[in-house]
Scaffold this motif. Structure first.
Motif, short mmCIF file in Angstrom:
data_model
loop_
_atom_site.label_atom_id
_atom_site.label_comp_id
_atom_site.label_asym_id
_atom_site.label_seq_id
_atom_site.Cartn_x
_atom_site.Cartn_y
_atom_site.Cartn_z
N PRO A 110 1.24 -0.96 8.36
CA PRO A 110 2.31 -0.01 8.01
C PRO A 110 2.16 1.26 8.83
N PRO A 111 3.27 1.97 9.07
CA PRO A 111 3.17 3.21 9.83
C PRO A 111 2.19 4.19 9.18
N ALA A 112 1.53 4.99 10.02
CA ALA A 112 0.50 5.90 9.51
C ALA A 112 1.15 7.06 8.76
N LEU A 113 1.23 6.93 7.44
CA LEU A 113 1.79 8.02 6.62
C LEU A 113 0.65 8.55 5.76
N ASP A 114 0.70 9.83 5.45
CA ASP A 114 -0.37 10.39 4.63
C ASP A 114 -0.08 10.09 3.15
N ARG A 115 -0.82 9.12 2.62
CA ARG A 115 -0.61 8.73 1.22
C ARG A 115 -1.63 9.40 0.30
N SER A 116 -2.49 10.25 0.88
CA SER A 116 -3.67 10.69 0.12
C SER A 116 -3.31 11.40 -1.19
N ALA A 117 -2.29 12.27 -1.16
CA ALA A 117 -1.97 13.04 -2.39
C ALA A 117 -1.49 12.08 -3.48
N THR A 118 -0.68 11.13 -3.09
CA THR A 118 -0.15 10.16 -4.06
C THR A 118 -1.28 9.34 -4.67
N ILE A 119 -2.19 8.91 -3.82
CA ILE A 119 -3.30 8.07 -4.31
C ILE A 119 -4.21 8.91 -5.22
N GLN A 120 -4.40 10.16 -4.82
CA GLN A 120 -5.25 11.05 -5.62
C GLN A 120 -4.69 11.18 -7.05
N GLU A 121 -3.40 11.40 -7.12
CA GLU A 121 -2.75 11.53 -8.45
C GLU A 121 -2.92 10.25 -9.27
N ALA A 122 -2.73 9.11 -8.61
CA ALA A 122 -2.83 7.84 -9.34
C ALA A 122 -4.27 7.63 -9.82
N LEU A 123 -5.23 8.01 -8.98
CA LEU A 123 -6.64 7.84 -9.38
C LEU A 123 -6.96 8.74 -10.58
N LEU A 345 -5.17 0.61 -10.37
CA LEU A 345 -4.65 1.69 -9.50
C LEU A 345 -3.26 1.30 -8.97
N SER A 346 -3.14 0.06 -8.56
CA SER A 346 -1.83 -0.40 -8.06
C SER A 346 -0.76 -0.25 -9.14
N CYS A 347 -1.12 -0.62 -10.37
CA CYS A 347 -0.14 -0.53 -11.46
C CYS A 347 0.25 0.92 -11.72
N GLU A 348 -0.71 1.84 -11.61
CA GLU A 348 -0.37 3.27 -11.75
C GLU A 348 0.70 3.65 -10.72
N LEU A 349 0.48 3.18 -9.49
CA LEU A 349 1.42 3.52 -8.41
C LEU A 349 2.80 2.89 -8.66
N LEU A 350 2.80 1.70 -9.20
CA LEU A 350 4.09 1.04 -9.47
C LEU A 350 4.80 1.74 -10.63
N ARG A 351 4.04 2.03 -11.69
CA ARG A 351 4.64 2.61 -12.90
C ARG A 351 5.21 4.01 -12.65
N SER A 352 4.47 4.80 -11.86
CA SER A 352 4.87 6.21 -11.69
C SER A 352 6.04 6.38 -10.72
N GLY A 353 6.37 5.32 -10.02
CA GLY A 353 7.45 5.43 -9.02
C GLY A 353 6.90 5.79 -7.65
N ALA A 354 5.57 6.04 -7.54
CA ALA A 354 4.99 6.41 -6.25
C ALA A 354 5.12 5.26 -5.23
N ALA A 355 5.01 4.04 -5.73
CA ALA A 355 5.11 2.88 -4.83
C ALA A 355 6.50 2.84 -4.19
#
Ligand SMILES: Cc1ncc(COP(=O)(O)O)c(C=O)c1O
Length: 457
Positions: A110-123, A345-355
């Motif tokens: 996938p294109p290099a996008l900064d996902r760090s903030a989103t992942i941090q929130e989900a974690l 973690l994946s489910c957090e991302l799916l549920r929150s709309g981040a995915a």
């Protein structure tokens, strides 16, 4: 390497245990797997082996051809038959050489996008329940948490993929899903049908498991039903592996009519479909996957790698009920389970709309990259699709394929040779695959494509 070292000691051919040529191929296959035979070792001549084993030369010739189909050996004109390097050149992931600003069009990432903030929130969200965390640290059943499977099934349903949570298993990415499906469906010597040009990951896996690959002709829509039918009659395959949406490498998308035809042929001949839908969520309006129409004859393989993040290593498969338990056991044999921390973690991302947000970023970035591709290479013989990470470019006959690829490398542009996408023993097509999602930035992509254009011109 002498004949007696590997044949005479261990090989006992039996008339009652199936064709001799196949027993011989199985035996050599085991020796390669055990490391007794090493890449580059030369096999005896057909005549010498036939005399030694008291079989006909024709039997040995057939056996060597079978081994070639399984990707175990290669015949070199005038030199003999040699054990093959099991690793496919170019399939193994190489780090990008940043020091010379390499433009990497090699990998479908996938294109290099900064996902760090989103992942941090989900974690952080995942860490709020200590009870849940504690539970995740325990052994689980191979199928994974029921609520995680339900969450992914619900998310997929909103995107037109109708899989039932009770038929789902988590995997370590789609590659692992393909491996599980192959483990359960095929034994050494069985035949798996693949698209004429196929994902190198399935070719490499088949080689490792000594499964023979038979290519099926394709057109702009992917697999051709008539060729599939002919291949079913001719090869009596166990299964077919295919990628109906954004095929790798040709980018083909099967339309609905073609999907119905392909499923009908597979049903008629009792051939299980391994549907790799790793790219299925990338188009804005993807056609329904094959599994929606025939869940009892399709093993559906999906993943969050392309639409969310490959580092998650979360994939999933949905299987016909009769295969589910065998697949779960195969998964447990390999690694017991997929880490619940990752599926959670994946489910957090799916549920929150981040995915969904990340997928929209990916699609927006790919729209831009697709435009650049059209501008720079659109007038050449190239196959591409909106939102597709890769494209498939024909190289003019004046160029030798390998020389062209070397010329690209000299210009610090990495591309993949068509050679990687054909089963062992098949002729390399005069094509290269360009992963336009790979370069770090859009200007870098543009420069890389311009260098390719200049070489072709
Ligand atoms: C067709 C196909 N299947 C599977 C994979 C592997 O996906 P994952 O990262 O989920 O294992 C890829 C990766 O490029 C692919 O192109």
């Amino acid at each position: 390497m002498t004949i007696d070292k590997y044949v005479l000691e261990a090989l006992s051919l039996s008339r009652s245990e199936g064709p001799i040529y196949r027993q011989l191929a199985d035996h050599f296959g085991q020796l390669v797997q055990q490391g007794v035979l090493k890449p580059g070792d030369k096999l005896p001549t057909h005549r010498a082996l036939a005399d030694e084993l008291q079989v006909t030369v024709g039997t040995v010739t057939r056996s060597y051809a079978e081994m070639e189909k399984r990707g175990l050996v290669e015949a070199r004109v005038g030199a003999g038959t040699f054990v093959k390097q099991s690793e496919r050149q170019g399939w193994f992931l190489q780090p990008v050489r940043t020091e010379n600003h390499e433009c990497n069009l090699g990998y479908n990432i996938p294109p290099a996008l900064d996902r760090s903030a989103t992942i941090q929130e989900a974690l952080q969200q995942l860490a709020t329940s200590r009870e849940q965390l504690g539970h995740m640290m325990l052994y689980q059943k191979a199928e994974g948490f029921d609520q995680h499977r339900q969450c992914v099934a619900d998310w997929l349903k909103q995107r037109g993929v109708a899989v039932d949570a009770s038929r789902m298993l988590f995997t370590s990415g789609a590659q692992h899903g393909v491996q599980l499906a192959l483990t359960v469906m095929c034994r050494a010597g069985d035949t798996l049908l693949v698209e004429k040009y196929a994902y190198p990951g399935v070719i490499s896996l088949a080689q490792q498991q000594q499964v023979k690959l038979e290519p099926v002709e394709m057109d702009d829509q992917g697999l051709l039903p008539q060729s599939l039918e002919a291949a079913c009659k001719r090869h009596n395959p166990r299964a077919i592996y295919c990628t109906p949406t954004l095929q790798n490498p040709t980018t083909a998308i099967m339309n609905s009519e073609r999907r119905v035809q392909i499923l009908a042929v597979c049903r008629k001949y009792g051939v299980m479909v391994l549907e790799d839908d790793v790219n299925g969520l990338l188009p804005t309006n993807p056609p329904p996957p094959l599994v929606n129409s025939d869940p009892d004859n399709v093993i559906y393989i999906g993943s969050l790698s392309k639409c969310l993040a490959p580092g998650l290593r979360v994939g999933f498969l949905s299987a016909p009920k009769r295969l589910y338990r065998r697949l779960a056991i195969a998964l447990q044999n390999q690694s017991w389970m997929i880490s619940p921390v990752l599926t959670g973690l994946s489910c957090e991302l799916l549920r929150s709309g981040a995915a969904d947000q990340i997928l929209q970023w990916v699609q927006a970035d790919m729209r831009l990259r697709y435009q650049i591709l059209q501008q720079v290479l659109g007038s050449f013989d190239i196959r591409s699709q909106p939102n597709c990470f890769h494209s498939w470019l024909r190289i003019p006959d004046e160029w030798q394929l390998n020389k062209f690829i070397r010329a690209c490398h000299q210009q610090a542009v990495t591309v993949k040779s068509g050679e990687l996408f054909v089963p062992p023993g098949c002729k390399a097509p005069q094509y290269i695959r360009l992963a336009i999602s790979g370069p770090e930035s859009v200007p870098q992509l543009e420069q890389g494509l311009e260098k390719i254009r200049d070489l072709i011109s």
